[in-house]
Scaffold this motif. Structure first.
Motif, PDB file in Angstrom:
ATOM      1  N   THR A  42       0.827  -1.207   0.000  1.00 19.78           N
ATOM      2  CA  THR A  42       0.000   0.000   0.000  1.00 19.78           C
ATOM      3  C   THR A  42       0.861   1.256   0.000  1.00 19.78           C
ATOM      4  O   THR A  42       0.614   2.205  -0.757  1.00 19.78           O
ATOM      5  CB  THR A  42      -0.935   0.006   1.223  1.00 19.78           C
ATOM      6  OG1 THR A  42      -1.789  -1.137   1.174  1.00 19.78           O
ATOM      7  CG2 THR A  42      -1.787   1.265   1.258  1.00 19.78           C
ATOM      8  N   ALA A  43       1.897   1.263   0.855  1.00 18.96           N
ATOM      9  CA  ALA A  43       2.804   2.411   0.906  1.00 18.96           C
ATOM     10  C   ALA A  43       3.553   2.572  -0.409  1.00 18.96           C
ATOM     11  O   ALA A  43       3.774   3.698  -0.886  1.00 18.96           O
ATOM     12  CB  ALA A  43       3.784   2.237   2.062  1.00 18.96           C
ATOM     13  N   TYR A  44       3.935   1.455  -1.023  1.00 20.37           N
ATOM     14  CA  TYR A  44       4.683   1.503  -2.283  1.00 20.37           C
ATOM     15  C   TYR A  44       3.819   2.100  -3.397  1.00 20.37           C
ATOM     16  O   TYR A  44       4.275   2.963  -4.164  1.00 20.37           O
ATOM     17  CB  TYR A  44       5.127   0.090  -2.661  1.00 20.37           C
ATOM     18  CG  TYR A  44       6.271   0.030  -3.645  1.00 20.37           C
ATOM     19  CD1 TYR A  44       7.555  -0.269  -3.217  1.00 20.37           C
ATOM     20  CD2 TYR A  44       6.075   0.264  -5.005  1.00 20.37           C
ATOM     21  CE1 TYR A  44       8.607  -0.332  -4.115  1.00 20.37           C
ATOM     22  CE2 TYR A  44       7.114   0.203  -5.897  1.00 20.37           C
ATOM     23  CZ  TYR A  44       8.385  -0.099  -5.459  1.00 20.37           C
ATOM     24  OH  TYR A  44       9.424  -0.152  -6.349  1.00 20.37           O
ATOM     25  N   VAL A  45       2.575   1.641  -3.484  1.00 18.81           N
ATOM     26  CA  VAL A  45       1.656   2.164  -4.502  1.00 18.81           C
ATOM     27  C   VAL A  45       1.418   3.658  -4.276  1.00 18.81           C
ATOM     28  O   VAL A  45       1.388   4.453  -5.234  1.00 18.81           O
ATOM     29  CB  VAL A  45       0.334   1.377  -4.483  1.00 18.81           C
ATOM     30  CG1 VAL A  45      -0.741   2.094  -5.300  1.00 18.81           C
ATOM     31  CG2 VAL A  45       0.553  -0.032  -5.022  1.00 18.81           C
ATOM     32  N   ALA A  46       1.281   4.051  -3.008  1.00 19.81           N
ATOM     33  CA  ALA A  46       1.101   5.476  -2.709  1.00 19.81           C
ATOM     34  C   ALA A  46       2.327   6.273  -3.152  1.00 19.81           C
ATOM     35  O   ALA A  46       2.195   7.393  -3.670  1.00 19.81           O
ATOM     36  CB  ALA A  46       0.867   5.669  -1.208  1.00 19.81           C
ATOM     37  N   GLY A  47       3.505   5.700  -2.969  1.00 15.08           N
ATOM     38  CA  GLY A  47       4.734   6.363  -3.416  1.00 15.08           C
ATOM     39  C   GLY A  47       4.780   6.523  -4.924  1.00 15.08           C
ATOM     40  O   GLY A  47       5.219   7.558  -5.441  1.00 15.08           O
ATOM     41  N   LEU A  48       4.316   5.501  -5.652  1.00 18.41           N
ATOM     42  CA  LEU A  48       4.262   5.598  -7.114  1.00 18.41           C
ATOM     43  C   LEU A  48       3.303   6.707  -7.545  1.00 18.41           C
ATOM     44  O   LEU A  48       3.617   7.514  -8.432  1.00 18.41           O
ATOM     45  CB  LEU A  48       3.826   4.260  -7.715  1.00 18.41           C
ATOM     46  CG  LEU A  48       4.809   3.100  -7.596  1.00 18.41           C
ATOM     47  CD1 LEU A  48       4.166   1.809  -8.090  1.00 18.41           C
ATOM     48  CD2 LEU A  48       6.089   3.376  -8.392  1.00 18.41           C
ATOM     49  N   LEU A  49       2.138   6.754  -6.907  1.00 18.65           N
ATOM     50  CA  LEU A  49       1.157   7.789  -7.243  1.00 18.65           C
ATOM     51  C   LEU A  49       1.707   9.180  -6.936  1.00 18.65           C
ATOM     52  O   LEU A  49       1.502  10.131  -7.708  1.00 18.65           O
ATOM     53  CB  LEU A  49      -0.132   7.547  -6.462  1.00 18.65           C
ATOM     54  CG  LEU A  49      -0.960   6.337  -6.888  1.00 18.65           C
ATOM     55  CD1 LEU A  49      -2.078   6.080  -5.882  1.00 18.65           C
ATOM     56  CD2 LEU A  49      -1.544   6.549  -8.287  1.00 18.65           C
TER      57      LEU A  49
END
Length: 286
Positions: free
Chosen positions: A196-203
């Motif tokens: 979840t944190a990784y996807v948020a970082g990509l966004l």
């Protein structure tokens, strides 16, 4: 830092196989889906580090063979003989299966053994000693690096990929120790939080998470999800800065001929990466 292999007899807890995350199981699953595209990717990645002209006709030692894919890539680039060593019995079996399937009739051997106990009197010396993303998981990284050095022939190459040091490596060491010993339900919770944190970082950086994950292929040919699992569980864990490593090896007569280094994104908040180095054994240590 220790570069000699002169620890007292007896493995410390972190250097014993039972204390290590079971990478071999992931490699076994990975190898089941190995195809021409992933092999070609591995060949290109090895050629990026070492020009094919410097591999052809040379002897090659892979320390921590994993799936055997890097050893296979060396053979595809024309290595005369390839030896591989890995501590994990699953990795040894997988490497043998991969090389037996995709490199029949070539000169290779895979042995079970520790990167901390490499003996030039037994293994010999090699034109290229290669270890990608392995020595920082031994529980004694500097000792493992030191064990590799005597196996490099005069004028030969030492190729290393090691985790980049960040301000929060201490946290990641704690997390990996927890994850590697946790029950499956806790592992799933940690992985869900991280993803979840990784996807948020990509966004946050303007990237499309779905497209990124679909297109993701690591240097090792792994998928994003498998790389995430290996990152979260990769214990023991150590890291090093380029200056530290180059200074230490320079004192032992190894000069950098090529490197691929960069700071970790977000200061290491979502993890770090492997910096890659190609050293040449250039002279007698001071």
């Amino acid at each position: 830092m220790m570069l000699s292999g002169d620890e007292k007899a007896g493995a410390a807890p972190e250097t014993a196989l039972g204390a290590h995350y079971a990478f071999g199981k992931n490699w076994k699953r990975f190898a089941a889906d190995l195809d021409a595209a992933r092999i070609s990717h591995a060949v290109r990645e090895l050629a990026r580090l070492i020009p094919p002209i410097d591999v052809a006709g040379k002897t090659f030692l892979d320390v921590g063979s994993g799936s055997g894919l890097s050893a296979l890539a060396a053979l595809r680039l024309g290595a005369m003989r390839v030896e591989a060593v890995d501590l994990d019995p699953d990795s040894v079996a997988t490497s043998r299966a991969v090389l037996g399937r995709f490199a029949p009739g070539t000169a290779w051997r895979v042995q079970e053994g520790s990167a901390l106990e490499l003996d030039p009197a037994v293994l010999g010396r090699f034109d290229i000693v290669y270890s990608w993303g392995v020595l920082h998981h031994t529980g004694a990284m500097w000792r493992a690096i030191g064990a590799c050095l005597p196996l490099v022939a005069e004028g030969g190459l030492l190729v290393l990929a090691l985790y980049r040091k960040t301000p929060i490596c201490g946290f990641w060491r704690w997390e990996k120790r927890l994850y590697s010993r946790a029950p499956q339900i806790l592992r799933a919770m940690i992985a869900a939080l991280y993803k979840t944190a990784y996807v948020a970082g990509l966004l946050a950086t303007g990237r499309n998470p779905g497209a990124y994950i679909r297109a993701y292929v690591s240097n090792r040919g792994m998928s994003w999800r498998t790389d995430v699992e290996d990152w979260l569980g990769g214990y023991p864990y150590e890291s090093v800065s380029p200056d530290e490593l180059c200074a230490a090896l320079g004192e032992r007569g190894f000069e950098v001929v090529r490197s691929f280094t960069k700071p970790a994104r977000l200061g290491g908040f979502l993890g770090t990466h492997c910096d890659e180095y190609v050293f040449r054994k250039s002279g007698v240590a001071s």
